[in-house]
Design a protein around this motif. Structure first.
Motif, PDB file in Angstrom:
ATOM      1  N   TYR A  44     -41.791  17.161   0.940  1.00 54.09           N
ATOM      2  CA  TYR A  44     -42.743  16.802   1.992  1.00 54.09           C
ATOM      3  C   TYR A  44     -43.354  15.432   1.725  1.00 54.09           C
ATOM      4  CZ  TYR A  44     -46.781  16.754   5.031  1.00 54.09           C
ATOM      5  OH  TYR A  44     -47.714  16.382   5.981  1.00 54.09           O
ATOM      6  N   GLN A  45     -43.677  15.129   0.484  1.00 53.11           N
ATOM      7  CA  GLN A  45     -44.280  13.838   0.178  1.00 53.11           C
ATOM      8  C   GLN A  45     -43.340  12.678   0.490  1.00 53.11           C
ATOM      9  OE1 GLN A  45     -45.425  14.232  -3.929  1.00 53.11           O
ATOM     10  NE2 GLN A  45     -47.376  15.232  -3.442  1.00 53.11           N
ATOM     11  N   GLU A  46     -42.041  12.900   0.363  1.00 53.89           N
ATOM     12  CA  GLU A  46     -41.083  11.824   0.595  1.00 53.89           C
ATOM     13  C   GLU A  46     -40.680  11.690   2.061  1.00 53.89           C
ATOM     14  OE1 GLU A  46     -37.808  12.651  -1.950  1.00 53.89           O
ATOM     15  OE2 GLU A  46     -38.778  11.844  -3.752  1.00 53.89           O
ATOM     16  N   GLU A  47     -40.581  12.813   2.786  1.00 48.90           N
ATOM     17  CA  GLU A  47     -40.051  12.771   4.152  1.00 48.90           C
ATOM     18  C   GLU A  47     -41.031  13.266   5.206  1.00 48.90           C
ATOM     19  OE1 GLU A  47     -36.271  14.562   4.612  1.00 48.90           O
ATOM     20  OE2 GLU A  47     -35.376  13.594   2.860  1.00 48.90           O
ATOM     21  N   GLY A  48     -42.037  14.035   4.823  1.00 48.13           N
ATOM     22  CA  GLY A  48     -42.989  14.557   5.802  1.00 48.13           C
ATOM     23  C   GLY A  48     -44.111  13.560   6.060  1.00 48.13           C
ATOM     24  N   GLN A  49     -44.396  13.332   7.322  1.00 44.54           N
ATOM     25  CA  GLN A  49     -45.476  12.424   7.711  1.00 44.54           C
ATOM     26  C   GLN A  49     -46.321  13.102   8.773  1.00 44.54           C
ATOM     27  OE1 GLN A  49     -43.747   8.753   8.977  1.00 44.54           O
ATOM     28  NE2 GLN A  49     -42.926   8.221   6.952  1.00 44.54           N
ATOM     29  N   GLY A  50     -47.573  13.408   8.437  1.00 43.08           N
ATOM     30  CA  GLY A  50     -48.462  14.039   9.408  1.00 43.08           C
ATOM     31  C   GLY A  50     -47.954  15.409   9.811  1.00 43.08           C
ATOM     32  N   SER A  51     -47.654  15.557  11.089  1.00 40.09           N
ATOM     33  CA  SER A  51     -47.183  16.847  11.612  1.00 40.09           C
ATOM     34  C   SER A  51     -45.670  17.006  11.516  1.00 40.09           C
ATOM     35  CB  SER A  51     -47.620  17.002  13.072  1.00 40.09           C
ATOM     36  OG  SER A  51     -47.076  15.955  13.862  1.00 40.09           O
ATOM     37  N   GLU A  52     -44.975  16.059  10.900  1.00 39.39           N
ATOM     38  CA  GLU A  52     -43.522  16.163  10.744  1.00 39.39           C
ATOM     39  C   GLU A  52     -43.178  17.345   9.839  1.00 39.39           C
ATOM     40  OE1 GLU A  52     -39.522  15.125  11.312  1.00 39.39           O
ATOM     41  OE2 GLU A  52     -41.325  14.367  12.285  1.00 39.39           O
ATOM     42  N   GLN A  77     -33.012  14.412   6.676  1.00 43.23           N
ATOM     43  CA  GLN A  77     -33.502  13.907   7.949  1.00 43.23           C
ATOM     44  C   GLN A  77     -32.382  13.131   8.635  1.00 43.23           C
ATOM     45  OE1 GLN A  77     -36.331  14.407   9.426  1.00 43.23           O
ATOM     46  NE2 GLN A  77     -37.960  14.764   7.946  1.00 43.23           N
ATOM     47  N   TYR A 115     -48.283  22.310   9.590  1.00 44.72           N
ATOM     48  CA  TYR A 115     -49.378  21.380   9.840  1.00 44.72           C
ATOM     49  C   TYR A 115     -50.602  22.182  10.230  1.00 44.72           C
ATOM     50  CZ  TYR A 115     -51.919  17.395  11.857  1.00 44.72           C
ATOM     51  OH  TYR A 115     -52.857  16.436  12.145  1.00 44.72           O
TER      52      TYR A 115
END
Length: 343
Positions: A44-52, A77, A115
């Motif tokens: 998540y830290q590498e590819e998740g952004q906000g609600s992604e 992704q 999220y």
């Protein structure tokens, strides 16, 4: 823009289990390696952004009544332009590579980030049904990075209940079907207890890191600045309540239309009987019977599964707010006690 597909199930290796937390369930507990938890957080830290939303595959094995998750790998992704990307082939190649290096490669479920606890959806329901239908032991791990950032790891495991599995197999989401199955939002998902396991060397390392940590880091859990988190949770709760209100209006409209049609049908039958009685008194043959189903087509009932999912999501929001406010009250009492002690 990146798109997120539903996880695809590969069934090369299928253990056997039923739903958890029931008397006939062979899985009573989930044991997760600490490495798996770190991989999910890093993903998540590498590819998740906000609600992604980020998703991945869980690997492991079943030991008696315990499901052991020993490894995982992420779904990459990819954008809409990557039309030639084959998700099934990707999973097969990953599991084949893990098998070659003697790592557990049995497919036992999947994980997904959320999220502010927004994970109860039709997409998750369909995905988990596909997994449990093909792999009976499968679970879905829900990782909440927002709540984790508040100081406590939020990782929960869910499965579909046997009642919901039967309804999904029959694909009968009508009001009558759900009423017959006697299922409510509280009977849709069941949570399985999680235990995180680390080796002795990792436990020693964590102990040493804790000894070296600063005093400020240890007091981070007493931080009282949490209004933004609570405000966002309440806002999302209000949005889902609005969605529930709209669904209720749709169902009430359907009920009124159905009642009105039943009255029209009853009036038509009464007129028909009166006409036949008059014709019989004049010695004439009665009117031929007509197909009432063609004359009075019943209105289409609104699907009730979406309403159940909304109710389940509202319940999840309420539980999150309850847990969050309970922790904050505890912090306030602790802060008040410390302040009084210092004075």
């Amino acid at each position: 823009m990146a798109t997120r597909k539903e996880p695809t199930v590969t069934t090369t290796t299928t253990p056997s289990q039923s739903s958890a937390n029931t008397l006939d369930s062979p899985v009573k507990q989930i044991q997760i390696e600490g490495l798996v938890v770190l991989k999910i957080i890093k993903h998540y830290q590498e590819e998740g952004q906000g609600s992604e939303v980020v998703q991945g595959v869980l690997l492991g094995l079943v030991v008696e009544d315990r499901l052991e998750i020993t490894n995982c790998f992420p779904f990459p992704q990819h954008t809409e332009d990557d039309a030639d990307f084959d998700e099934v082939q990707y999973q097969m190649e990953m599991m084949r590579s893990l098998r070659h290096v003697n790592i557990d490669h049995l497919h036992v479920g999947w994980y997904q980030s959320t999220y502010y606890g927004s994970f109860v959806s039709r997409a998750l329901l369909d995905s988990q049904f596909s997994y449990q239908h093909a792999i009976e032991e499968s679970v879905v791990l829900i990782y909440d990075p927002i709540k984790t950032a508040q100081g406590s790891l939020s990782l929960k495991a869910y499965r579909l209940t046997p009642k919901l599995m039967e309804i999904c197999k029959e694909k009968d989401f009508s009001p009558e079907g759900l009423k017959k199955a006697n299922i409510g939002y509280e009977h849709m998902f069941e949570e399985v207890p999680i235990v995180i396991k680390n080796s002795h060397l990792i436990n020693v390392l964590m102990w040493e890191l804790e000894e070296k940590s600063t005093v400020a880091d240890k007091h981070e859990l007493l931080n009282l600045s949490s209004s933004n988190h609570l405000e966002k949770s309440l806002q999302m709760l209000m949005d889902r309540v609005d969605d529930m209100s709209q669904d209720i209006v749709k169902y009430n409209t359907y009920s009124r239309n159905l009642s009105k049609q039943q009255q029209q049908k009853h009036q038509y039958l009464q007129r028909r009987q009166q006409e036949n009685a008059q014709r019989q008194s004049r010695g004439e043959p009665p009117l031929p019977d007509e197909d009432l189903s063609k004359m009075f087509k019943p209105p289409q009932p609104p699907p009730r599964m979406d309403t159940l999912l909304i109710a389940g999501q509202i319940n999840t929001y309420c539980q999150n707010v309850k847990e969050f406010t309970s922790q904050n009250l505890g912090k306030l009492f602790m802060a008040e006690a410390l302040q009084g002690h210092n004075n």
